[in-house]
Design an enzyme around this catalytic site. Structure first.
Site, mmCIF file in Angstrom:
data_model
loop_
_atom_site.group_PDB
_atom_site.id
_atom_site.type_symbol
_atom_site.label_atom_id
_atom_site.label_comp_id
_atom_site.label_asym_id
_atom_site.label_seq_id
_atom_site.Cartn_x
_atom_site.Cartn_y
_atom_site.Cartn_z
ATOM 1 N N ARG A 1 0.852 -1.180 0.000
ATOM 2 C CA ARG A 1 0.000 0.000 0.000
ATOM 3 C C ARG A 1 0.894 1.239 0.000
ATOM 4 O O ARG A 1 1.723 1.405 0.888
ATOM 5 C CB ARG A 1 -0.871 -0.013 1.270
ATOM 6 C CG ARG A 1 -1.771 1.175 1.371
ATOM 7 C CD ARG A 1 -2.341 1.345 2.771
ATOM 8 N NE ARG A 1 -2.499 2.765 2.959
ATOM 9 C CZ ARG A 1 -2.575 3.390 4.099
ATOM 10 N NH1 ARG A 1 -2.547 2.717 5.226
ATOM 11 N NH2 ARG A 1 -2.699 4.691 4.143
ATOM 12 N N GLU B 1 -6.990 8.828 6.551
ATOM 13 C CA GLU B 1 -7.248 9.482 7.830
ATOM 14 C C GLU B 1 -7.764 10.921 7.728
ATOM 15 O O GLU B 1 -7.063 11.876 8.095
ATOM 16 C CB GLU B 1 -5.996 9.433 8.718
ATOM 17 C CG GLU B 1 -5.537 8.008 8.995
ATOM 18 C CD GLU B 1 -4.399 7.924 10.008
ATOM 19 O OE1 GLU B 1 -3.836 8.967 10.386
ATOM 20 O OE2 GLU B 1 -4.082 6.804 10.429
ATOM 21 N N ASN C 1 -6.811 1.941 10.301
ATOM 22 C CA ASN C 1 -5.448 2.083 10.825
ATOM 23 C C ASN C 1 -5.539 1.975 12.337
ATOM 24 O O ASN C 1 -6.138 2.834 12.993
ATOM 25 C CB ASN C 1 -4.870 3.449 10.443
ATOM 26 C CG ASN C 1 -4.731 3.610 8.934
ATOM 27 O OD1 ASN C 1 -4.871 2.647 8.177
ATOM 28 N ND2 ASN C 1 -4.454 4.828 8.494
HETATM 29 C C1 FCB Z 1 -0.748 7.213 10.801
HETATM 30 C C2 FCB Z 1 -0.355 7.770 9.444
HETATM 31 C C3 FCB Z 1 0.957 7.243 8.928
HETATM 32 C C4 FCB Z 1 1.989 7.113 10.024
HETATM 33 C C5 FCB Z 1 1.421 6.359 11.198
HETATM 34 C C6 FCB Z 1 2.409 6.124 12.304
HETATM 35 O O1 FCB Z 1 -1.607 8.103 11.434
HETATM 36 O O2 FCB Z 1 -1.351 7.445 8.512
HETATM 37 O O3 FCB Z 1 1.383 8.090 7.896
HETATM 38 O O4 FCB Z 1 2.453 8.354 10.371
HETATM 39 O O5 FCB Z 1 0.305 7.013 11.692
#
Ligand code: FCB
Length: 449
Positions: free
Chosen positions: A75, A164, A292
């Site tokens: 990804r 996000e 995530n």
């Molecule tokens: C998430 C982000 C990614 C990375 C991780 C640790 O929030 O999507 O880019 O920074 O955290």
């Protein structure tokens, strides 16, 4: 051995600005992260993504590392300023050609490319026109999605629009910790940015479907399960308020096609700038949701808090925390998946990021031993396997991240990779966790501990 279902997808995740470097190469335009990281005081030690992991030039070597790992999917995100340096046009052929080569090299190695269109690196010229605060950006984004998916849509079978939205809105426009670094405490900017991100998502989805008809389309959300700090009524009510805001406000527009009615009035004039028809676009059904997951939120009531939620986050004394100061709480992944499945019934779920920052250092023989990361991954995979055994439709898992990389405002001070990067030489050193993950992929399962 806890087995995963046949066909379960094992992946790793990364994003353009965090690894590519080569910020002025082949006609790339400036992004808001170039501007932000070059502004004094914004990142740890003034770090920038100018070089990062030099992945733009070393991608073939990195794909060899992925192949040796046994990775089935990778990804990554596309840098909008490489494709449309002026935000709108003309198209920069050399930027597109880079992703063409990347996708081809992945496919030749038997690794399925999963593409995110936006992982935070907006063209600076669009920010100069208001960025995510300007409603017109939704059409700009749909155009960008069109250009990219016309070119890659024959080989890319998984598209995510955004990574996000919560962070884009809150960190970019409320706390100012991330680009473009606004600190609007009325919340009007965060809400406008969030709404326009979602509008852009809604406009891009049909474009992606048209250009890449055989593909699946989704979005990456960071939803953390929320728990009360104590069993008191006040803390339970605080956790409920926090959850409605956190999951409700930032995820429900896209998962349910509506902002939660109980939260909307709290904002008064700072509410999102909704127009008729927006929510139909925003809430159109998706093929998958990417989650995530790193940690959980533990929340207490705090009548003195400056924010309208009147809550505060609490540290759990008995818990272990990572180098990001994030609590290690694998059971939260089970609770999150159960809640998402029950409340929103997504067709398919991917764990689109999971991992931890640890203060890794090479030993005297140059090896990097990271037992705490191995334990973290092991515990989370065990919980994931149980959730799948209970019929929650999780189709794949992406570790964050293959390489140590530029961790936004923390610069290079946080290492999330299963491969160590020596930033002075760009040498890659697979850590113990890389070998651990290789075994998991080979076995399509994880040992029960
Ligand atoms: C998430 C982000 C990614 C990375 C991780 C640790 O929030 O999507 O880019 O920074 O955290």
């Amino acid at each position: 051995m806890l087995q995963f279902p046949p066909g379960f997808v094992w992946g790793a995740a990364a994003s353009a600005y965090q690894i590519e470097g080569a910020v002025k190469t082949d006609g790339r335009g400036e992004s808001i992260w170039d501007r932000f990281s070059h502004t004094p005081g914004k990142t740890f030690n003034g770090a920038t993504g100018d070089v990062a992991c030099d992945h733009y030039r070393r991608f073939a070597e990195d794909i060899r590392l992925m192949a040796e790992l046994g990775l089935q999917a990778y990804r990554f995100s596309i840098a909008w300023p490489r494709i449309l340096p002026d935000g709108k046009g003309p198209i920069n052929e050399r930027g597109l050609a880079f992703y063409d080569r990347l996708v081809d090299t992945l496919c030749q190695a038997g690794i399925d490319p999963h593409v995110a269109l936006y992982h935070w690196d907006l063209p600076q010229v669009l920010d100069d026109e208001g960025g995510w605060l300007n409603r017109e950006i939704a059409d700009r984004f749909a155009h960008y999605a069109d250009v990219v998916s016309r070119r890659l849509g024959d080989r890319v079978k998984h598209w995510a629009t955004f990574n996000e939205p919560l962070c884009i809105a809150l960190l970019g426009y409320f706390t100012g910790e991330q680009a473009p670094g606004h600190r609007d405490q009325t919340f009007a900017e965060a809400n406008a940015a969030l709404h326009h991100v979602y509008l852009a998502h809604g406009k891009a989805v049909p474009v992606l479907r048209a250009n890449s008809p055989a593909s699946k389309i989704g979005i990456m959300l960071n939803i953390y399960p929320v728990y009360p700090a104590t069993d008191s009524e006040a803390d339970r009510a605080a956790a409920f308020r926090f959850e409605r805001f956190h999951t409700g406000w930032f995820a429900e527009p896209v998962l349910k096609g509506a902002y939660p009615a109980e939260v909307f009035p709290l904002f008064g004039p700072a509410a999102p700038p909704l127009q008729p028809g927006d929510m139909e676009l925003i809430g159109a059904p998706l093929d998958f949701v990417g989650l995530n997951y790193y940690s959980r939120m533990v929340v207490a009531d705090d009548p003195t808090a400056p924010d309208p939620l009147k809550t505060k986050m609490v540290h759990v004394a008995s818990s272990e925390y990572t180098d990001m100061d994030w609590e290690i709480y694998p059971a939260g992944l089970r609770d999150l998946l159960t809640m998402i499945d029950r409340e929103y019934h997504p067709q398919e779920i991917y764990i689109a990021e999971n991992g931890c920052a640890m203060p890794d250092v090479p030993d005297s023989q140059g090896r990097v031993h990271d037992p705490r990361r191995v334990a973290y991954l092991q515990a989370h995979l065990q919980v994931l396997q149980q959730a799948i055994a209970q019929d929650i439709p999780v189709k794949g898992y992406f570790v964050w991240s293959l390489l140590d990389n530029f961790e936004w405002s923390f610069g290079y001070s946080k290492r999330f990779g299963i491969v160590y990067v020596d930033y002075t030489t760009q040498r890659r050193i697979p850590k113990t966790s890389y070998r651990f993950y290789q075994d998991v992929i080979r076995a399509n399962g994880v040992a029960e501990v």
